[in-house]
Enzyme design. Structure first.
Site, PDB file in Angstrom:
ATOM      1  N   SER A 110      -2.381  -9.597  -7.636  1.00  0.00           N
ATOM      2  CA  SER A 110      -2.153  -9.337  -6.213  1.00  0.00           C
ATOM      3  C   SER A 110      -1.242 -10.422  -5.620  1.00  0.00           C
ATOM      4  O   SER A 110      -0.156 -10.650  -6.152  1.00  0.00           O
ATOM      5  CB  SER A 110      -3.506  -9.221  -5.492  1.00  0.00           C
ATOM      6  OG  SER A 110      -3.365  -8.594  -4.243  1.00  0.00           O
ATOM      7  N   ASP A 250      -3.725   2.356  -6.732  1.00  0.00           N
ATOM      8  CA  ASP A 250      -3.601   0.978  -6.267  1.00  0.00           C
ATOM      9  C   ASP A 250      -3.066   0.904  -4.841  1.00  0.00           C
ATOM     10  O   ASP A 250      -2.150   1.651  -4.469  1.00  0.00           O
ATOM     11  CB  ASP A 250      -2.639   0.227  -7.203  1.00  0.00           C
ATOM     12  CG  ASP A 250      -2.882  -1.259  -7.285  1.00  0.00           C
ATOM     13  OD1 ASP A 250      -3.259  -1.858  -6.262  1.00  0.00           O
ATOM     14  OD2 ASP A 250      -2.674  -1.811  -8.379  1.00  0.00           O
ATOM     15  N   HIS A 277      -6.867  -1.173  -7.499  1.00  0.00           N
ATOM     16  CA  HIS A 277      -6.361  -2.544  -7.455  1.00  0.00           C
ATOM     17  C   HIS A 277      -7.061  -3.472  -8.445  1.00  0.00           C
ATOM     18  O   HIS A 277      -6.741  -4.650  -8.507  1.00  0.00           O
ATOM     19  CB  HIS A 277      -6.551  -3.074  -6.025  1.00  0.00           C
ATOM     20  CG  HIS A 277      -5.695  -4.243  -5.650  1.00  0.00           C
ATOM     21  ND1 HIS A 277      -4.316  -4.247  -5.781  1.00  0.00           N
ATOM     22  CD2 HIS A 277      -6.017  -5.454  -5.121  1.00  0.00           C
ATOM     23  CE1 HIS A 277      -3.836  -5.397  -5.347  1.00  0.00           C
ATOM     24  NE2 HIS A 277      -4.840  -6.155  -4.955  1.00  0.00           N
TER      25      HIS A 277
END
Length: 311
Positions: A110, A250, A277
């Site tokens: 991320s 995601d 995610h």
């Protein structure tokens, strides 16, 4: 079966401390695998599963970025203190302090993937490979895609979210309940959330200083200092093998991820069809297989380079 050696501690960073954990053998002939968590304002906990590679001979390094977890907390710092350069400096300090700056692989998830990519674009001599997991290349792209994902939520959910965002009441129970609808679709589709993910989430909630300053109240309402930040211009400078990972559902949508594949010269992109995610929780078997194969390739390439340069 012998236990895997683990060392924990802190290293000085400016007048502060960065917490770290090293799992696995040292001096085993493979690069260190350094895990850069997301947020900003999260902790290493949700990525502890990557310690499994210590059993394959890798030295695995986790750390908590400044402001959270076991590192120094600074709830009263000026908002301008929290910026990407701070965290890049902290990462580079950690590599030097742990003595691994001459031989390492970065795994960034991320926000951590953006940070790792930016670091890699400077072409550090010791970097052998890069993994960018569930990361957008640009927050402006991310924000545009958040509007797309929000429009696809069940009827009324986005209306509730926007009502509270306009009123500044994002701490209300109604807002949080609607927010969790998005999270269950696009952050982690395993319900209830795994304990390691909940641990990181609760750490961020207990001290939201960094997350709220740089990001905002949640994943899709980015009103913090990162809202205009992008690493797209840096990507063509990355000169190491790169594995890009994302999930079909995601929050880092294909539009936000594609620049990594298109602009990094030696990049391969793998999409996990049943994940959002957090594919390391949602499709763990395939995730660790794909990542392990990449690490084996990078480790073998590094060994060949060492042999050639060594004579």
């Amino acid at each position: 079966m012998a236990s895997t050696p683990t060392a924990k501690g802190t290293v000085p960073f400016r007048e502060f401390k960065t917490w770290y954990r090293v799992t696995g053998p040292t001096g085993a002939g493979r690069p260190a695998l350094v895990v850069v968590h997301g947020g900003p304002g999260s902790t290493h906990d949700y990525l502890t599963g990557l310690s499994v590679y210590a059993e394959r001979g890798w030295t695995v390094v986790h750390y908590d970025q400044l402001g959270n977890g076991g590192s120094t907390h600074l709830p009263d710092a000026d908002p301008g203190f929290w910026n990407p350069q701070l965290f890049r400096d902290e990462l580079e300090n950690l590599l030097t302090r742990l003595g691994i700056a001459d031989d390492y692989v970065l795994f960034g998830q991320s926000w951590g993937g953006m940070l790792a990519a930016w670091h890699a674009s400077a072409r550090p001599a010791g970097l052998r490979g890069l993994v960018i997991a569930n990361s957008p290349a640009s927050y402006p792209l991310w924000l545009a895609e958040m509007d797309v994902l929000r429009s696809q939520l069940p009827p009324g959910v986005d209306d509730t979210l926007r009502k509270h965002e306009a009123a500044g009441t994002t701490d209300s129970d109604e807002y949080i309940e609607a927010m969790l609808v998005f999270y269950a679709r696009h952050v982690c589709r395993v319900q209830p959330w795994p304990g390691e993910l909940m641990a990181s989430y609760m750490e961020a909630v207990s001290d939201p200083t960094v997350y709220r300053t740089m990001n905002g109240p949640n994943e899709f309402h980015v009103i913090g200092s990162l809202r205009d930040w992008s690493v797209i211009d840096h990507l063509p400078s990355i000169d190491v093998p790169t594995l890009v990972l994302s999930g079909r559902y995601d929050e880092a949508t294909p539009v936000t991820v594609r620049p990594f594949e298109e602009l990094i010269p030696d990049a391969r992109w793998e999409i996990f069809e049943d994940s959002s995610h957090a594919p390391h929780f949602e499709e763990p078997e395939r995730f660790y297989e794909v990542l392990g194969a990449f690490l084996d390739t990078v480790g073998a390439r590094d060994a060949q380079t060492t042999t050639v340069s060594g004579g």
